[in-house]
Design an enzyme around this catalytic site. Structure first.
Site, PDB file in Angstrom:
ATOM      1  N   HIS A  67       0.837  -1.200   0.000  1.00 48.97           N
ATOM      2  CA  HIS A  67       0.000   0.000   0.000  1.00 48.97           C
ATOM      3  C   HIS A  67       0.875   1.255   0.000  1.00 48.97           C
ATOM      4  O   HIS A  67       0.661   2.183  -0.801  1.00 48.97           O
ATOM      5  CB  HIS A  67      -0.917  -0.016   1.220  1.00 48.97           C
ATOM      6  CG  HIS A  67      -1.775   1.192   1.360  1.00 48.97           C
ATOM      7  ND1 HIS A  67      -3.083   1.216   0.967  1.00 48.97           N
ATOM      8  CD2 HIS A  67      -1.510   2.432   1.852  1.00 48.97           C
ATOM      9  CE1 HIS A  67      -3.593   2.423   1.211  1.00 48.97           C
ATOM     10  NE2 HIS A  67      -2.648   3.180   1.753  1.00 48.97           N
ATOM     11  N   GLU A  68       1.869   1.290   0.879  1.00 45.21           N
ATOM     12  CA  GLU A  68       2.744   2.470   0.952  1.00 45.21           C
ATOM     13  C   GLU A  68       3.606   2.600  -0.289  1.00 45.21           C
ATOM     14  O   GLU A  68       3.905   3.713  -0.738  1.00 45.21           O
ATOM     15  CB  GLU A  68       3.611   2.409   2.213  1.00 45.21           C
ATOM     16  CG  GLU A  68       2.826   2.383   3.515  1.00 45.21           C
ATOM     17  CD  GLU A  68       1.783   3.480   3.645  1.00 45.21           C
ATOM     18  OE1 GLU A  68       2.025   4.610   3.168  1.00 45.21           O
ATOM     19  OE2 GLU A  68       0.722   3.228   4.217  1.00 45.21           O
ATOM     20  N   HIS A  71       1.740   4.526  -2.921  1.00 47.46           N
ATOM     21  CA  HIS A  71       1.907   5.971  -2.734  1.00 47.46           C
ATOM     22  C   HIS A  71       3.272   6.411  -3.267  1.00 47.46           C
ATOM     23  O   HIS A  71       3.382   7.411  -3.989  1.00 47.46           O
ATOM     24  CB  HIS A  71       1.835   6.337  -1.243  1.00 47.46           C
ATOM     25  CG  HIS A  71       0.493   6.236  -0.613  1.00 47.46           C
ATOM     26  ND1 HIS A  71      -0.571   7.034  -0.970  1.00 47.46           N
ATOM     27  CD2 HIS A  71       0.028   5.435   0.375  1.00 47.46           C
ATOM     28  CE1 HIS A  71      -1.626   6.728  -0.235  1.00 47.46           C
ATOM     29  NE2 HIS A  71      -1.282   5.755   0.601  1.00 47.46           N
TER      30      HIS A  71
END
Length: 152
Positions: A67-68, A71
Site C-alpha cells: 500500500h505504501e 503511494h
C-alpha cells in the site's frame, strides 16, 4: 524485525511486485497508533508501525508495505498518489494491495459517562456528554432554569 530487515523486505517487494526499485529509506515508527504505515512526501521515507507484524503477522505487513509503495511510486511518477485518486485505486487493484489496514488494537471506547440536566420548571431531562454551563442556557421547552441532576 529490525529496520535493516524491513528495508530489505521493502526493496524486495518493490522489485517483485512493482518492477521498480525502492531507492529511499524504510523504517519502523512505534509512535504510529491508528495506521499501519505512512509515506512521507518530503523525503520519500516509508514508516511502518511495528505492531502490524506483531499483531497480524507477515501477510498483513506485506500488504501495508505494498500500500505504501503504491503511494511512493505514483508520487515519484507525478501521478495521483492520494487515496481518492483514480491512479492510486487502479494500482492498488493491480498489485492486490489492501486499501485499509486491519485494526491494530481494540479501540478504546470512551466511557459512557454523561451528564443529566433537568429543567426546574417542567422537569424535562437533558442527557449530555459534555458539561453545560447552567447559568448560560435555559430549557428549550419552557425557558425555565436548568440544574444538573446526576453526574455519571
Amino acid at each position: 524485525m529490525t529496520n535493516e530487515e524491513l528495508q530489505t523486505l521493502v526493496k524486495t517487494i518493490s522489485i517483485d511486485v512493482f518492477k521498480k526499485p525502492f531507492l529511499h529509506q524504510a523504517k519502523h515508527n512505534p509512535r504510529l497508533r491508528t495506521t499501519g504505515g505512512r509515506y512521507m512526501l518530503a523525503d520519500h521515507t516509508i514508516e511502518i508501525n511495528p505492531l502490524v507484524f506483531k499483531v497480524h503477522g507477515m501477510d498483513e505487513l506485506v500488504g501495508v508495505i505494498k500500500h505504501e509503495l503504491c503511494h511512493y511510486h505514483l508520487h515519484l511518477e507525478g501521478k495521483g498518489y492520494r487515496h481518492r485518486d483514480e491512479d492510486f485505486r487502479k494500482l492498488l487493484n493491480e498489485t492486490s494491495s489492501p486499501r485499509f489496514c486491519k485494526p491494530l488494537a481494540a479501540q478504546n471506547k470512551k466511557s459512557t459517562s454523561f451528564y443529566i440536566y433537568e429543567c426546574e420548571s417542567c422537569k424535562l431531562k437533558y442527557k449530555r456528554k459534555r458539561r453545560v454551563n447552567v447559568q448560560k442556557y435555559r430549557c428549550g421547552k419552557c425557558a425555565g432554569a436548568i440544574s444538573i441532576q446526576i453526574n455519571k
